[in-house]
Scaffold this active site. Structure first.
Site, PDB file in Angstrom:
ATOM      1  N   ASN A   7      13.363  -9.868   3.832  1.00 54.27           N
ATOM      2  CA  ASN A   7      13.208  -8.761   2.887  1.00 54.27           C
ATOM      3  C   ASN A   7      14.040  -7.598   3.419  1.00 54.27           C
ATOM      4  O   ASN A   7      13.617  -6.897   4.337  1.00 54.27           O
ATOM      5  CB  ASN A   7      11.715  -8.399   2.787  1.00 54.27           C
ATOM      6  CG  ASN A   7      11.452  -7.292   1.790  1.00 54.27           C
ATOM      7  OD1 ASN A   7      12.378  -6.713   1.213  1.00 54.27           O
ATOM      8  ND2 ASN A   7      10.185  -6.981   1.595  1.00 54.27           N
ATOM      9  N   LYS A  14      12.775  -7.108   7.108  1.00 54.46           N
ATOM     10  CA  LYS A  14      11.527  -7.760   7.509  1.00 54.46           C
ATOM     11  C   LYS A  14      11.751  -9.265   7.432  1.00 54.46           C
ATOM     12  O   LYS A  14      12.453  -9.727   6.522  1.00 54.46           O
ATOM     13  CB  LYS A  14      10.394  -7.394   6.543  1.00 54.46           C
ATOM     14  CG  LYS A  14       9.919  -5.971   6.663  1.00 54.46           C
ATOM     15  CD  LYS A  14       8.684  -5.766   5.788  1.00 54.46           C
ATOM     16  CE  LYS A  14       8.473  -4.303   5.485  1.00 54.46           C
ATOM     17  NZ  LYS A  14       7.900  -4.030   4.186  1.00 54.46           N
ATOM     18  N   ARG A  91      13.828 -11.873  -0.647  1.00 52.60           N
ATOM     19  CA  ARG A  91      13.123 -11.102  -1.673  1.00 52.60           C
ATOM     20  C   ARG A  91      14.150 -10.204  -2.356  1.00 52.60           C
ATOM     21  O   ARG A  91      14.854  -9.440  -1.693  1.00 52.60           O
ATOM     22  CB  ARG A  91      12.045 -10.236  -1.043  1.00 52.60           C
ATOM     23  CG  ARG A  91      11.337  -9.440  -2.110  1.00 52.60           C
ATOM     24  CD  ARG A  91      10.573  -8.284  -1.568  1.00 52.60           C
ATOM     25  NE  ARG A  91       9.946  -7.592  -2.686  1.00 52.60           N
ATOM     26  CZ  ARG A  91       9.374  -6.409  -2.582  1.00 52.60           C
ATOM     27  NH1 ARG A  91       9.343  -5.791  -1.440  1.00 52.60           N
ATOM     28  NH2 ARG A  91       8.841  -5.841  -3.635  1.00 52.60           N
ATOM     29  N   HIS A 180       7.037  -6.209  -8.497  1.00 53.37           N
ATOM     30  CA  HIS A 180       5.914  -6.879  -7.812  1.00 53.37           C
ATOM     31  C   HIS A 180       5.587  -8.226  -8.462  1.00 53.37           C
ATOM     32  O   HIS A 180       4.468  -8.734  -8.342  1.00 53.37           O
ATOM     33  CB  HIS A 180       4.607  -6.055  -7.853  1.00 53.37           C
ATOM     34  CG  HIS A 180       4.635  -4.765  -7.130  1.00 53.37           C
ATOM     35  ND1 HIS A 180       4.102  -3.606  -7.660  1.00 53.37           N
ATOM     36  CD2 HIS A 180       5.124  -4.420  -5.915  1.00 53.37           C
ATOM     37  CE1 HIS A 180       4.261  -2.619  -6.799  1.00 53.37           C
ATOM     38  NE2 HIS A 180       4.898  -3.084  -5.730  1.00 53.37           N
ATOM     39  N   HIS A 207      -2.000  -4.660  -8.769  1.00 59.92           N
ATOM     40  CA  HIS A 207      -1.388  -4.628  -7.430  1.00 59.92           C
ATOM     41  C   HIS A 207      -1.337  -3.163  -7.020  1.00 59.92           C
ATOM     42  O   HIS A 207      -0.511  -2.389  -7.528  1.00 59.92           O
ATOM     43  CB  HIS A 207       0.019  -5.248  -7.489  1.00 59.92           C
ATOM     44  CG  HIS A 207       0.767  -5.160  -6.190  1.00 59.92           C
ATOM     45  ND1 HIS A 207       1.050  -6.265  -5.413  1.00 59.92           N
ATOM     46  CD2 HIS A 207       1.293  -4.104  -5.526  1.00 59.92           C
ATOM     47  CE1 HIS A 207       1.702  -5.885  -4.326  1.00 59.92           C
ATOM     48  NE2 HIS A 207       1.872  -4.579  -4.376  1.00 59.92           N
ATOM     49  N   GLY A 211       3.353   1.214  -3.460  1.00 63.46           N
ATOM     50  CA  GLY A 211       3.824   1.096  -4.839  1.00 63.46           C
ATOM     51  C   GLY A 211       2.759   0.321  -5.579  1.00 63.46           C
ATOM     52  O   GLY A 211       2.154  -0.589  -5.006  1.00 63.46           O
ATOM     53  N   ARG A 240       5.117   8.197  -5.453  1.00 61.74           N
ATOM     54  CA  ARG A 240       5.814   8.206  -6.752  1.00 61.74           C
ATOM     55  C   ARG A 240       4.893   8.720  -7.844  1.00 61.74           C
ATOM     56  O   ARG A 240       3.695   8.434  -7.843  1.00 61.74           O
ATOM     57  CB  ARG A 240       6.271   6.788  -7.128  1.00 61.74           C
ATOM     58  CG  ARG A 240       7.321   6.250  -6.202  1.00 61.74           C
ATOM     59  CD  ARG A 240       7.674   4.812  -6.578  1.00 61.74           C
ATOM     60  NE  ARG A 240       7.784   4.005  -5.383  1.00 61.74           N
ATOM     61  CZ  ARG A 240       7.676   2.686  -5.337  1.00 61.74           C
ATOM     62  NH1 ARG A 240       7.447   1.997  -6.443  1.00 61.74           N
ATOM     63  NH2 ARG A 240       7.798   2.039  -4.212  1.00 61.74           N
ATOM     64  N   GLY A 330      -2.583  -3.484  -0.529  1.00 59.79           N
ATOM     65  CA  GLY A 330      -3.252  -2.621   0.448  1.00 59.79           C
ATOM     66  C   GLY A 330      -4.470  -1.872  -0.061  1.00 59.79           C
ATOM     67  O   GLY A 330      -5.560  -1.975   0.506  1.00 59.79           O
ATOM     68  N   ILE A 331      -4.321  -1.127  -1.155  1.00 64.70           N
ATOM     69  CA  ILE A 331      -5.449  -0.345  -1.679  1.00 64.70           C
ATOM     70  C   ILE A 331      -6.414  -1.251  -2.455  1.00 64.70           C
ATOM     71  O   ILE A 331      -7.631  -1.178  -2.288  1.00 64.70           O
ATOM     72  CB  ILE A 331      -4.941   0.810  -2.581  1.00 64.70           C
ATOM     73  CG1 ILE A 331      -4.069   1.778  -1.774  1.00 64.70           C
ATOM     74  CG2 ILE A 331      -6.101   1.545  -3.243  1.00 64.70           C
ATOM     75  CD1 ILE A 331      -3.468   2.925  -2.580  1.00 64.70           C
ATOM     76  N   GLY A 332      -5.862  -2.117  -3.277  1.00 63.34           N
ATOM     77  CA  GLY A 332      -6.698  -3.021  -4.094  1.00 63.34           C
ATOM     78  C   GLY A 332      -7.598  -3.892  -3.242  1.00 63.34           C
ATOM     79  O   GLY A 332      -8.734  -4.194  -3.613  1.00 63.34           O
ATOM     80  N   GLU A 333      -7.092  -4.284  -2.069  1.00 57.35           N
ATOM     81  CA  GLU A 333      -7.875  -5.171  -1.195  1.00 57.35           C
ATOM     82  C   GLU A 333      -8.817  -4.406  -0.277  1.00 57.35           C
ATOM     83  O   GLU A 333      -9.797  -4.969   0.203  1.00 57.35           O
ATOM     84  CB  GLU A 333      -6.924  -6.019  -0.317  1.00 57.35           C
ATOM     85  CG  GLU A 333      -6.133  -7.040  -1.115  1.00 57.35           C
ATOM     86  CD  GLU A 333      -4.967  -7.640  -0.323  1.00 57.35           C
ATOM     87  OE1 GLU A 333      -5.057  -7.710   0.915  1.00 57.35           O
ATOM     88  OE2 GLU A 333      -3.976  -8.030  -0.955  1.00 57.35           O
ATOM     89  N   GLU A 386       3.043 -12.443  -0.898  1.00 55.40           N
ATOM     90  CA  GLU A 386       4.363 -12.558  -1.525  1.00 55.40           C
ATOM     91  C   GLU A 386       5.313 -13.418  -0.694  1.00 55.40           C
ATOM     92  O   GLU A 386       6.106 -14.179  -1.236  1.00 55.40           O
ATOM     93  CB  GLU A 386       4.961 -11.154  -1.698  1.00 55.40           C
ATOM     94  CG  GLU A 386       4.239 -10.348  -2.761  1.00 55.40           C
ATOM     95  CD  GLU A 386       4.479  -8.848  -2.640  1.00 55.40           C
ATOM     96  OE1 GLU A 386       3.852  -8.218  -1.759  1.00 55.40           O
ATOM     97  OE2 GLU A 386       5.277  -8.314  -3.411  1.00 55.40           O
TER      98      GLU A 386
HETATM   99  P1  ADP Z   1       3.303  -1.584   0.322  1.00 58.36           P
HETATM  100  O1  ADP Z   1       3.463  -1.217  -1.116  1.00 58.36           O
HETATM  101  O2  ADP Z   1       4.112  -0.740   1.251  1.00 58.36           O
HETATM  102  O3  ADP Z   1       3.376  -3.068   0.610  1.00 58.36           O
HETATM  103  P2  ADP Z   1       0.490  -1.872   0.993  1.00 58.36           P
HETATM  104  O4  ADP Z   1       0.177  -2.947   0.038  1.00 58.36           O
HETATM  105  O5  ADP Z   1       0.469  -2.185   2.447  1.00 58.36           O
HETATM  106  O6  ADP Z   1       1.838  -1.115   0.640  1.00 58.36           O
HETATM  107  O7  ADP Z   1      -0.544  -0.689   0.715  1.00 58.36           O
HETATM  108  C1  ADP Z   1      -0.553   0.497   1.434  1.00 58.36           C
HETATM  109  C2  ADP Z   1      -1.805   1.266   1.039  1.00 58.36           C
HETATM  110  O8  ADP Z   1      -2.938   0.438   1.315  1.00 58.36           O
HETATM  111  C3  ADP Z   1      -2.021   2.550   1.794  1.00 58.36           C
HETATM  112  O9  ADP Z   1      -2.439   3.572   0.912  1.00 58.36           O
HETATM  113  C4  ADP Z   1      -3.117   2.235   2.781  1.00 58.36           C
HETATM  114  O10 ADP Z   1      -3.962   3.320   2.976  1.00 58.36           O
HETATM  115  C5  ADP Z   1      -3.869   1.120   2.114  1.00 58.36           C
HETATM  116  N1  ADP Z   1      -4.396   0.192   3.131  1.00 58.36           N
HETATM  117  C6  ADP Z   1      -3.693  -0.776   3.738  1.00 58.36           C
HETATM  118  N2  ADP Z   1      -4.488  -1.407   4.662  1.00 58.36           N
HETATM  119  C7  ADP Z   1      -5.689  -0.809   4.613  1.00 58.36           C
HETATM  120  C8  ADP Z   1      -6.932  -0.988   5.301  1.00 58.36           C
HETATM  121  N3  ADP Z   1      -7.108  -1.927   6.220  1.00 58.36           N
HETATM  122  N4  ADP Z   1      -7.958  -0.175   4.955  1.00 58.36           N
HETATM  123  C9  ADP Z   1      -7.822   0.760   4.011  1.00 58.36           C
HETATM  124  N5  ADP Z   1      -6.667   0.978   3.335  1.00 58.36           N
HETATM  125  C10 ADP Z   1      -5.625   0.212   3.619  1.00 58.36           C
END
Ligand code: ADP
Length: 409
Positions: A7, A14, A91, A180, A207, A211, A240, A330-333, A386
């Site tokens: 990537n 990466k 990617r 995405h 997602h 982003g 953004r 990240g946030i969704g999970e 991904e």
């Molecule tokens: P990218 O779009 O760069 O791939 P990510 O999917 O890693 O981003 O998401 C980043 C966001 O997810 C950040 O706002 C971060 O605070 C949140 N996040 C990632 N890991 C955790 C975690 N373990 N606990 C809480 N929030 C997280």
């Protein structure tokens, strides 16, 4: 088969090396500050500690060489020679109107990818550098391109066309592409497995990361998605702004004396959660500030919840129903409070989640059912992957010799 997933960013690269027999990651890492001073490579063989080394990388070719050197190093490496890498999967963020599936690289592919520079220079130029670097360092390895935009290529014209003169589409290819896609595709596939079917399913995939994008997926195909011509469209993100009244753009440009490039930078880097909260783009920092009573931090998340609900409502309407809502990235999970706030505002759809289970559910590579048994819509946390999709597509394209069938525009 061993597949190297790459990537490439403007100054970073990466990588993950997959063993496709068990689909496990053998090693992964990142090269940073490519093209500048103080370059460094991080390398981590699965099961071992991370190794960081400082190394100058004037271009992506030196970065690729550094990656290979680490992978085949007799002491810290994980393969004995470069020839063990059977293929490279890249990617690619912007495939424009040209690419609707993952394909092996050839001259036509490179020629059409170069046409995407016009509509997505920020991502396309680094991708081309990454490909050049691989070709130089690993000339014998087949390379496959996997596009973020491809999964969205099923959108009907009423979803992908903007209400601007048609000639702008013809002349400049301005339309919604969506991004995405690899992530939306992965979680859709997992959700369809749970539902036991693809045909007849109505799924909304959220997602939510730095982003963020939301997709309406009907019968396993994208009907609409929130990101647009670029990844700037849609909902509020880390830095953004997402969709805003277009008139705000020339207004701010005039007031602040911004050039188009400065305005683009402003909308991509200074807005979103960061801009509203004036604290951080990272949702963890925002959550901390909220717990300390910070009102702007609260507002930044309230806007996000409000916008996500609007998309979910709109997408359920255009699909004429909703079977499942999926949270990923990240946030969704990892942000239970956000998921709870979103779902609590969706009782019109009969959505009910188990608050206790939701509160403790976070990314642990586990799929978690968050909805209660009497919820009319399934709600799931599905960790995205991904890189795995890129590795799988690369293996598939190599094994089945999947080549680009050019469509002329
Ligand atoms: P990218 O779009 O760069 O791939 P990510 O999917 O890693 O981003 O998401 C980043 C966001 O997810 C950040 O706002 C971060 O605070 C949140 N996040 C990632 N890991 C955790 C975690 N373990 N606990 C809480 N929030 C997280």
């Amino acid at each position: 088969m061993k597949i190297l997933v790459v990537n490439a960013g403007s100054s970073s690269l990466k990588y993950q090396l997959f063993d496709m027999t068990d689909k496990n990651v053998i090693a992964k890492g990142i090269c940073e500050r490519i093209g500048g001073n103080g370059g460094k490579i991080e390398y981590r063989k699965t099961g071992f500690d991370k190794i960081t080394e400082e190394i100058d990388m004037p271009s992506h070719a030196e970065a690729m060489q550094a990656v290979i050197d680490h992978l085949i190093d007799p002491e810290i490496g994980c393969i004995s020679s470069m020839d063990e890498i059977n293929a490279v999967g890249h990617r690619v963020v912007q495939g424009g109107p040209y690419f609707s599936k993952s394909i092996l690289i050839d001259d036509n592919v490179i020629e059409d990818l170069k046409k995407c520079i016009d509509i997505g220079p920020l991502h396309t130029i680094p991708t081309l550098h990454g490909i050049e670097g691989c070709t130089k360092v690993m000339p014998n390895a087949p390379q496959v391109l996997v596009f973020d935009t491809a999964f969205h290529s099923t959108m009907p014209a009423e979803s992908y066309m903007y209400p601007i003169p048609y000639s702008m589409y013809e002349k400049y290819k301005i339309r919604r592409y969506g991004f995405h896609g690899t992530s939306h595709r992965f979680v859709t596939r997992e959700m369809c497995k749970i539902l036991g079917k693809t045909e007849g399913t109505k799924i909304i995939t959220c997602h939510l990361g730095n982003g963020s994008s939301i997709s309406a997926v009907k019968d396993g195909k994208v009907l609409d998605t929130s990101m647009g011509f670029t990844p700037l469209d849609g909902i509020e993100m880390g830095t953004r702004c997402g969709a805003i009244d277009p008139s705000i753009i020339p207004f701010i440009m005039e007031k602040e004396n911004f050039t188009p490039a400065q305005m683009t930078e402003f909308m991509n880097k200074k807005c979103g959660l960061l801009g509203v909260s004036e604290i951080s783009s990272d949702s963890r920092d925002i959550e901390k500030a909220i717990s300390e009573g910070d009102e702007k931090a609260q507002l930044s998340m309230d806007i996000l919840v409000h916008e996500i609900r609007k998309y979910i409502g709109g997408y359920a309407t255009i699909m004429d129903g909703l079977d499942a809502l999926v949270f990923t990235a990240g946030i969704g999970e990892n942000n239970p409070r956000l998921r709870e706030d979103i779902c609590n505002g969706l009782s019109i759809f009969g959505i009910k989640i188990n608050s206790e289970l939701n509160a403790v559910s976070h990314h642990q590579n586990n799929i978690v059912k968050l909805s209660t048994d009497d919820s009319k819509v399934l709600v799931y946390l599905i960790p995205t992957n991904e890189e795995l999709v890129i590795a799988e597509d690369t293996e598939n394209a190599v094994k089945n010799n999947i080549r680009y069938e050019r469509v002329t525009f």
